[in-house]
Design an enzyme around this catalytic site. Structure first.
Site, PDB file in Angstrom:
ATOM      1  N   TYR A   1      45.235  92.602  61.284  1.00 43.54           N
ATOM      2  CA  TYR A   1      44.473  93.367  60.388  1.00 43.54           C
ATOM      3  C   TYR A   1      45.566  94.519  60.807  1.00 43.54           C
ATOM      4  O   TYR A   1      44.819  95.248  61.883  1.00 43.54           O
ATOM      5  CB  TYR A   1      43.067  93.249  60.276  1.00 43.54           C
ATOM      6  CG  TYR A   1      41.942  92.176  60.010  1.00 43.54           C
ATOM      7  CD1 TYR A   1      41.263  92.867  58.637  1.00 43.54           C
ATOM      8  CD2 TYR A   1      41.855  90.697  60.268  1.00 43.54           C
ATOM      9  CE1 TYR A   1      40.401  91.260  58.166  1.00 43.54           C
ATOM     10  CE2 TYR A   1      41.648  90.018  59.952  1.00 43.54           C
ATOM     11  CZ  TYR A   1      40.511  90.684  58.977  1.00 43.54           C
ATOM     12  OH  TYR A   1      39.941  89.228  58.473  1.00 43.54           O
TER      13      TYR A   1
ATOM     14  N   HIS B   1      34.129  86.198  48.021  1.00 47.98           N
ATOM     15  CA  HIS B   1      35.254  85.825  48.962  1.00 47.98           C
ATOM     16  C   HIS B   1      34.143  84.794  50.474  1.00 47.98           C
ATOM     17  O   HIS B   1      33.222  85.493  50.817  1.00 47.98           O
ATOM     18  CB  HIS B   1      35.532  87.276  49.583  1.00 47.98           C
ATOM     19  CG  HIS B   1      35.983  87.785  50.579  1.00 47.98           C
ATOM     20  ND1 HIS B   1      37.837  86.717  50.715  1.00 47.98           N
ATOM     21  CD2 HIS B   1      36.689  87.328  52.472  1.00 47.98           C
ATOM     22  CE1 HIS B   1      38.346  87.165  52.001  1.00 47.98           C
ATOM     23  NE2 HIS B   1      37.584  87.559  53.004  1.00 47.98           N
TER      24      HIS B   1
END
Length: 645
Positions: A214, A410
């Site tokens: 990330y 999601h």
């Protein structure tokens, strides 16, 4: 009990009135049934050899396909539950050499030759050929009520396609493929991106050779002398590397600490290439934590452009001279841990200086990402739930509530079905959104056909159904990697309110439930969630997931019990409010003894449809209404005022 019975009568009456015309006509009821949906020029294969267009008439409940394919042989189109041939609903058509047109309604039981349906529901409208291409136009009902046909609804479908070299319907060799689509997605024919101002947020780095990264970097928005409005977002994926290795990106709005000037606080970091978003605080060189509480936009793999409804936009900036700094988080998914790959990826903001009437906001509902989400190995259906409590919506929404108009569901590789449930008191309202054929590689912001009103005191629950059969007999836990799991719904709404995030988690000691007596917790060197290592009992010693996968003795009774506890027991729920931070931790679970919502079974209803006229349907409906009205005679005025539906 008395009021609950009356509430049930009222609920049934409302549903009956809404469905009256639908029952009489024998058609499926959908909101906005006059709406026409159309999609033009969807390429099913990378080379553009198979171009598919379709149009949906929601009033007649019919979909019409047009296929233009580079072949003089047969054309195959199918809808599959899993992207494979087995179980697929198929139409195969073309033009013979003598000019005769053909079209067959077929289905496949396995990977062998498909079988022609006894009941033909796919209809060939037209077919033609030129020197190099075949054109087909064909149609069917969205739901044919034929067991060999796949019902088309507002969730993901796997389209499978094939191209024959000749008109002999034989094995297509390598001329086949699959693509996930939503066939009922509202169109955007009138949207022209060139009519709007643009701001691009991009990052170009050498992707780390880690399974999951990330990466966060700061961006500064254009300085505007008045508040504009964002009316659309779209991804910027400049090449195949970007498309293959970008799992998602998130745009956050940054707010400096109280008393700090944002230019002084964030400005010096604009030229920084970025760093891992989830490093321990003592290792971070960027003030990332001052940005990650307010989502502005979320894009995930397979998504396309997201467009706001007319008259609705996200204020940009909210205050002139402030709120100009944003954080771009990019999730690089590199399971092969390949080194040396450099590419650019990011998102584009489309905004306007024209007046916009209504401000929009983004609400996240989820199960918190943690070890509390532990999914046993070899599961085909394991359900996890995350709750947005009535107390959160009561505190975070104004009296008029909000209207949710867009949804992004999601999860990661284990996700199979996702659903957002909506409760008001002890009544479940129609699901806010659902996808019974979730595809990790096709995560599209979905415009809702009708905005859904959520009132203060309502509860929202996101449910995720997982399968871990893909994971080589290993358990899956909540985490940041695509091989770990999340359960989230990103919901766009208007008018803008202070509620930003609302989620929950199962609070009990998960390791204790597994029989763990002693364990350690450490932080990963590259950042992310804690790593758990079991010390005792000795026969389970080792890294948590590995031990659960290779040493723990699972049995079906225990699996169902831990699923029941995590799903139905009390959760801890937390809320985040704009500029106010996190609210109190609240206990939440499903409403007690609620009236469950279930979609109408159209095919079951049509079994009793009269062969002649529709008078019998009206008699049934009117008889039911008369009964309900008689029951309501006994309801006092005060009782009616106390009941909300």
């Amino acid at each position: 009990m008395y009021k609950k019975f009356i509430k049930y009568i009222l609920l049934c009456m409302c549903m009956c009135l809404n469905s009256l015309s639908s029952i009489a006509s024998g058609a499926t009821f959908l909101h906005n049934d006059e709406l026409q949906l159309k999609a033009i020029g969807e390429s099913l294969d990378p080379s553009g050899s198979y171009i598919l267009s379709w149009e949906v008439d929601l009033k007649k409940q019919r979909i019409t396909f047009e296929a233009e394919v580079a072949t003089l042989g047969y054309i195959g189109l199918g809808i599959s539950p899993n992207g494979n041939m087995a179980g697929a609903d198929l139409f195969i058509g073309g033009v013979y050499k003598n000019g005769t047109k053909y079209g067959y309604d077929m289905h496949a039981r396995d990977t062998t030759m498909p079988i022609q349906d006894n009941q033909s529901d796919w209809t060939l409208i037209d077919a033609s050929e030129n020197e190099s291409k075949t054109y087909l136009k064909f149609t069917r009902l969205l739901n044919t009520c034929d067991d060999n046909d796949y019902p088309i609804s507002n969730d993901t479908v796997r389209i499978i396609w094939s191209i024959g070299e000749t008109d002999d319907i034989t094995y297509h060799k390598g001329n086949r493929g699959t693509k996930s689509l939503n066939l009922l997605m509202p169109n955007n024919d009138n949207f022209n991106p060139d009519d709007y101002l643009k701001w691009d947020l991009e990052t170009e780095i050498e992707m780390p050779s880690e399974d999951t990264t990330y990466w966060c970097s700061f961006k500064k928005a254009p300085e505007l002398n008045s508040t504009h409005h964002i009316i659309a977002f779209e991804p910027i994926l400049t090449n195949e590397l970007a498309m293959n290795y970008t799992h998602h990106f998130i745009i956050y709005k940054c707010t400096p600490p109280k008393g700090q000037n944002e230019e002084d606080f964030f400005g010096p970091h604009l030229n920084h290439p970025g760093e891992n978003c989830y490093l321990p605080d003592d290792q971070q060189s960027l003030p990332i934590k001052y940005c990650m509480s307010q989502y502005v936009y979320v894009w995930s793999k397979g998504g396309k452009r997201m467009i706001f409804p007319e008259g609705v936009g996200y204020p940009f900036p909210e205050k002139v001279g402030e709120s100009n700094y944003y954080l771009l988080e990019i999730h690089y998914d590199n399971p092969e841990k390949l080194p040396g790959l450099t590419f650019k990826t990011g998102g584009r903001v489309l905004y306007t200086d024209k007046p916009i009437e209504t401000d929009a906001e983004l609400l996240t509902v989820s199960h918190d990402v943690s070890i509390a989400m532990t999914i046993p190995p070899n599961q085909t259906e394991f359900i996890v739930a995350g709750h947005c409590s009535p107390q959160c919506t009561e505190a975070g929404l104004s009296d008029g509530g909000i209207n949710i108009f867009n949804s992004l569901l999601h999860s990661h590789l284990s996700g199979r079905k996702l659903k957002v449930r909506h409760f008001r008191d002890d009544v479940e309202l129609p699901w806010l959104d659902f996808d019974n054929q979730y595809d990790f590689n096709f995560q599209q912001n979905k415009p809702l056909r009708d905005a859904v009103r959520v009132l203060p005191g309502d509860q929202l629950t996101v449910e995720c159904t997982y399968s871990t059969t893909w994971n080589n007999h290993k358990a899956v836990i909540g985490g940041l990697s695509t091989r770990e799991e999340m359960c989230m719904a990103f919901l766009w709404y208007y008018p803008k309110q202070k509620l930003d995030y609302c989620g929950s988690y199962y609070p009990n000691d998960v390791l204790h439930e597994m029989g763990v007596i002693n364990y350690t917790v450490s932080k990963p060197s590259v950042g992310g969630l804690p790593i758990y290592t079991i010390l005792e009992p000795k026969d389970l010693a080792g890294e948590y997931v590995e031990s659960l996968s290779t040493k723990f003795k699972w049995n079906e009774t225990f699996v169902r019990e831990i699923e029941r506890r995590r799903r139905y027991s009390t959760h801890h729920s937390g809320c985040l409010y704009k500029l106010q931070g996190r609210g109190d931790v609240i206990s939440v679970q499903y409403p007690y003894d609620f009236m469950k919502y279930g979609p109408e079974d159209v095919c079951k209803r049509e079994v009793v449809k009269p062969a002649g006229n529709n008078s019998s349907s009206f008699v049934v409906v009117h008889t039911s209404l008369i009964f309900m009205i008689i029951m309501l005679i006994f309801v006092t005025k005060s009782d009616l005022q106390a009941i909300q539906i």
